[in-house]
Design a protein around this motif. Structure first.
Motif, short mmCIF file in Angstrom:
data_model
loop_
_atom_site.label_atom_id
_atom_site.label_comp_id
_atom_site.label_asym_id
_atom_site.label_seq_id
_atom_site.Cartn_x
_atom_site.Cartn_y
_atom_site.Cartn_z
N GLU A 288 0.81 -1.22 0.00
CA GLU A 288 0.00 0.00 0.00
C GLU A 288 0.84 1.27 0.00
O GLU A 288 0.31 2.37 -0.16
CB GLU A 288 -0.95 0.01 1.21
CG GLU A 288 -0.30 0.23 2.56
CD GLU A 288 0.23 -1.03 3.21
OE1 GLU A 288 0.53 -0.98 4.42
OE2 GLU A 288 0.36 -2.07 2.52
N ASP A 315 -12.84 -4.32 -1.36
CA ASP A 315 -12.54 -2.94 -1.01
C ASP A 315 -11.19 -2.47 -1.53
O ASP A 315 -10.89 -1.29 -1.51
CB ASP A 315 -12.62 -2.72 0.50
CG ASP A 315 -11.71 -3.66 1.28
OD1 ASP A 315 -11.26 -4.67 0.70
OD2 ASP A 315 -11.46 -3.39 2.47
N PHE A 316 -10.34 -3.40 -2.00
CA PHE A 316 -9.08 -2.99 -2.60
C PHE A 316 -8.71 -3.95 -3.73
O PHE A 316 -9.33 -4.99 -3.93
CB PHE A 316 -7.95 -2.89 -1.57
CG PHE A 316 -7.61 -4.19 -0.88
CD1 PHE A 316 -6.66 -5.05 -1.42
CD2 PHE A 316 -8.23 -4.54 0.31
CE1 PHE A 316 -6.35 -6.24 -0.79
CE2 PHE A 316 -7.91 -5.72 0.95
CZ PHE A 316 -6.98 -6.58 0.39
N ARG A 318 -5.29 -5.82 -5.66
CA ARG A 318 -3.87 -6.17 -5.60
C ARG A 318 -3.35 -6.29 -7.04
O ARG A 318 -3.83 -7.13 -7.80
CB ARG A 318 -3.67 -7.49 -4.85
CG ARG A 318 -3.89 -7.37 -3.36
CD ARG A 318 -4.11 -8.71 -2.70
NE ARG A 318 -3.05 -9.66 -2.98
CZ ARG A 318 -1.91 -9.74 -2.28
NH1 ARG A 318 -1.70 -8.92 -1.29
NH2 ARG A 318 -1.01 -10.64 -2.59
N LYS A 332 -0.94 -2.51 -3.66
CA LYS A 332 -2.32 -2.58 -3.20
C LYS A 332 -2.93 -1.19 -3.23
O LYS A 332 -2.35 -0.25 -2.67
CB LYS A 332 -2.37 -3.15 -1.78
CG LYS A 332 -3.79 -3.43 -1.28
CD LYS A 332 -3.79 -4.37 -0.09
CE LYS A 332 -3.42 -3.67 1.19
NZ LYS A 332 -3.63 -4.53 2.38
N THR A 333 -4.08 -1.04 -3.89
CA THR A 333 -4.75 0.27 -3.95
C THR A 333 -6.22 0.10 -3.59
O THR A 333 -6.80 -0.98 -3.73
CB THR A 333 -4.66 0.90 -5.36
OG1 THR A 333 -5.49 0.15 -6.26
CG2 THR A 333 -3.24 0.92 -5.88
N LEU A 334 -6.83 1.18 -3.12
CA LEU A 334 -8.26 1.16 -2.84
C LEU A 334 -9.04 0.96 -4.13
O LEU A 334 -8.64 1.43 -5.21
CB LEU A 334 -8.69 2.47 -2.19
CG LEU A 334 -8.28 2.69 -0.74
CD1 LEU A 334 -8.66 4.09 -0.28
CD2 LEU A 334 -8.94 1.65 0.17
N ASN A 335 -10.15 0.27 -4.02
CA ASN A 335 -11.02 0.06 -5.18
C ASN A 335 -11.96 1.26 -5.31
O ASN A 335 -13.11 1.22 -4.91
CB ASN A 335 -11.81 -1.24 -4.99
CG ASN A 335 -12.73 -1.52 -6.16
OD1 ASN A 335 -12.52 -1.00 -7.26
ND2 ASN A 335 -13.76 -2.33 -5.94
N ASP A 336 -11.41 2.36 -5.85
CA ASP A 336 -12.23 3.55 -6.06
C ASP A 336 -11.97 4.09 -7.46
O ASP A 336 -11.32 3.43 -8.29
CB ASP A 336 -11.95 4.61 -4.99
CG ASP A 336 -10.49 5.03 -4.95
OD1 ASP A 336 -9.76 4.78 -5.93
OD2 ASP A 336 -10.06 5.63 -3.93
N ALA A 339 -8.43 3.92 -9.02
CA ALA A 339 -7.75 2.65 -9.28
C ALA A 339 -7.39 2.56 -10.77
O ALA A 339 -8.26 2.71 -11.64
CB ALA A 339 -8.64 1.48 -8.89
#
Length: 367
Positions: A288, A315-316, A318, A332-336, A339
Motif C-alpha cells: 500500500e 474494497d481494494f 492487488r 495494493k490500492t483502494l477500489n475507487d 484505481a
C-alpha cells in the motif's frame, strides 16, 4: 492507568526442557498495570511457553518473574491471583453458566449473597444476563467465550492471561470478540497478557506487541511502530505484507541507505539493520506504500515494472508486477475511481517514499 513500570517484570527468563535447547532465551519484559500486551509469533516461537510460566503451569529454568514487586516463579498457580482464558473455553459442561461463574468465588469461600450478585453482574457485563440457567452446550461459540471471559474476571484478578482465546471462532465472531475484550479492558482496567499468532488481532487490540521468533523477542513496541518501522527483516515479514527486493548496499548517509536492487535500479531507504557498504540486503516496501505513476507527489524511489495480473478483493485491488530481473512486486490500492486500469504486459513506473522503504539483512521467512 497506573504507570508503575514494574507491575509485571520478566527478568532474564529462560526455559529448557532437555537442559540443552532453550525454547525461551533471556526474555525480559516490563508491563505497566492496566496495559494490554500481546505476545505474537509463529507456532513454536516460545510465546505460549512464556504464558504458561507466568500462569505457573510450567517451571522457570532460569531468571525470575516479578508480580507487584514479588517473585512468583515458585508460587503455586492457584496462589498467583491470575485469571486465565483458553481457546477451548474450559467451561464445566455439567454446570449452568451461573454455576460456572460462581465456581472461582466458591473456591475462595465468598458469601452466598456476594456470589449471586457478582455472577449476575458479570453475566450482564458480557450481555448474557438472561442465560444464567443454560449450560455451555446450549450456547454458541462466541457466547461460550464471553462466559469464559466473565469467569476469568469475576474474582477481580490482578492479571488476566489469554491464550489464543479467539482461535476457534469464525472471522465475524472473532472480530466481535476483539471489540468486546477491548471494551471490557478499557472499562475495567485489568492488565492483560495475550497470546496469538494472528497479526491483525494483535495490531487492533494491543497497547504493545512483543514479536517472538525461536525463543527470542525480535522487537517489542506499539502496533504503529512495529508496522511502520520494523526493526529487522523477520518482523517486517511477519507483521503484515511486504515486498522484499534483493540487492546490495551502495552507501549509507545518516539515516538513509542507498541500495542497488537486482533489477539494476538504485533505491533510497530508511536506515534499518543493513548498514555496511557492500552488504547483501533485502529492500522492503509494503504494497500500500507503492504508487503506480503518474502521481503528483515527489518520490525518491522509482522502479520500472511490467504489469502481469491483478486480484479483485472487494474494497481494494492487488496489482502484480515483474521487475526486469523477474522479481515479483505487489501494489495494493483502494477500489475507487482512482484505481488504474492496466493491460497485461504494460510497462509502468512504480514509486515509493524513502521513509516507507527499509534495507534489512537477509532473513529466514516468517511464514
Amino acid at each position: 492507568m497506573n504507570q508503575n513500570p514494574a507491575f509485571l517484570d520478566f527478568r532474564n527468563v529462560q526455559k529448557s526442557y532437555d537442559q540443552r535447547t532453550l525454547v525461551v532465551k533471556n526474555f525480559n519484559l516490563s508491563v505497566r498495570q492496566g496495559e494490554f500486551v500481546t505476545l505474537l509469533g509463529p507456532s513454536g516461537s516460545g510465546k505460549s511457553t512464556v504464558l504458561m510460566m507466568l500462569a505457573g503451569f510450567e517451571s522457570v529454568t532460569a531468571g525470575d518473574i516479578m508480580l507487584a514487586g514479588k517473585s512468583i516463579a515458585h508460587v503455586a498457580p492457584y496462589k498467583r491471583d491470575i485469571g486465565m482464558v483458553f481457546q477451548s473455553y474450559a467451561l464445566f459442561p455439567h454446570m449452568t453458566l451461573e454455576e460456572n461463574l460462581a465456581y472461582p468465588l466458591r473456591l475462595r469461600k465468598e458469601p452466598a449473597d456476594k456470589i449471586r450478585e457478582a455472577v449476575q453482574r458479570h453475566l450482564e457485563m458480557v450481555e448474557l444476563g438472561a442465560f444464567g440457567k443454560r449450560t455451555p452446550a446450549q450456547l454458541s461459540g462466541g457466547q461460550r467465550q464471553r462466559v469464559a471471559l466473565a469467569r476469568a474476571l469475576i474474582f477481580s484478578p490482578r492479571l488476566v492471561l489469554m491464550d489464543e482465546p479467539l482461535g476457534a471462532l469464525d472471522k465475524k465472531l472473532r472480530e466481535q470478540m476483539q471489540l468486546e475484550i477491548t471494551r471490557l479492558h478499557k472499562q475495567l482496567g485489568f492488565t492483560v497478557i495475550y497470546v496469538t499468532h494472528d497479526q491483525t488481532e494483535a495490531l487492533t487490540m494491543s497497547d504493545r506487541i512483543a514479536v517472538f521468533n525461536n525463543g527470542i523477542v525480535q522487537q517489542c513496541d506499539v502496533p504503529e511502530a512495529l508496522y511502520e518501522r520494523p526493526g529487522n527483516g523477520f518482523v517486517a515479514d511477519f507483521i503484515g505484507e511486504n515486498n522484499f527486493l534483493p540487492g546490495k548496499v551502495e552507501g549509507v548517509d545518516g539515516d538513509t541507505v542507498r541500495v542497488r536492487i537486482s533489477s539494476g535500479d538504485v533505491v533510497t531507504t530508511r536506515r534499518a539493520d543493513a548498514t555496511e557498504t557492500g552488504a547483501a540486503c533485502n529492500v522492503s516496501v509494503r504494497p500500500e506504500k507503492l504508487f503506480i505513476l503518474p502521481n503528483e507527489h515527489p518520490f525518491d524511489t522509482q522502479l520500472t515494472a511490467t504489469f502481469t495480473t491483478q486480484l479483485y478483493v472487494g474494497d481494494f485491488i492487488r496489482y502484480f508486477f515483474a521487475l526486469p530481473d523477474g522479481t515479483e512486486i505487489v501494489v495494493k490500492t483502494l477500489n475507487d475511481v482512482s484505481a488504474p486500469k492496466l493491460t497485461e504486459g504494460q510497462s509502468v513506473r512504480l514509486a515509493a517514499l524513502s521513509k516507507d522503504c527499509a534495507a534489512f539483512l537477509p532473513h529466514k521467512s516468517a511464514h
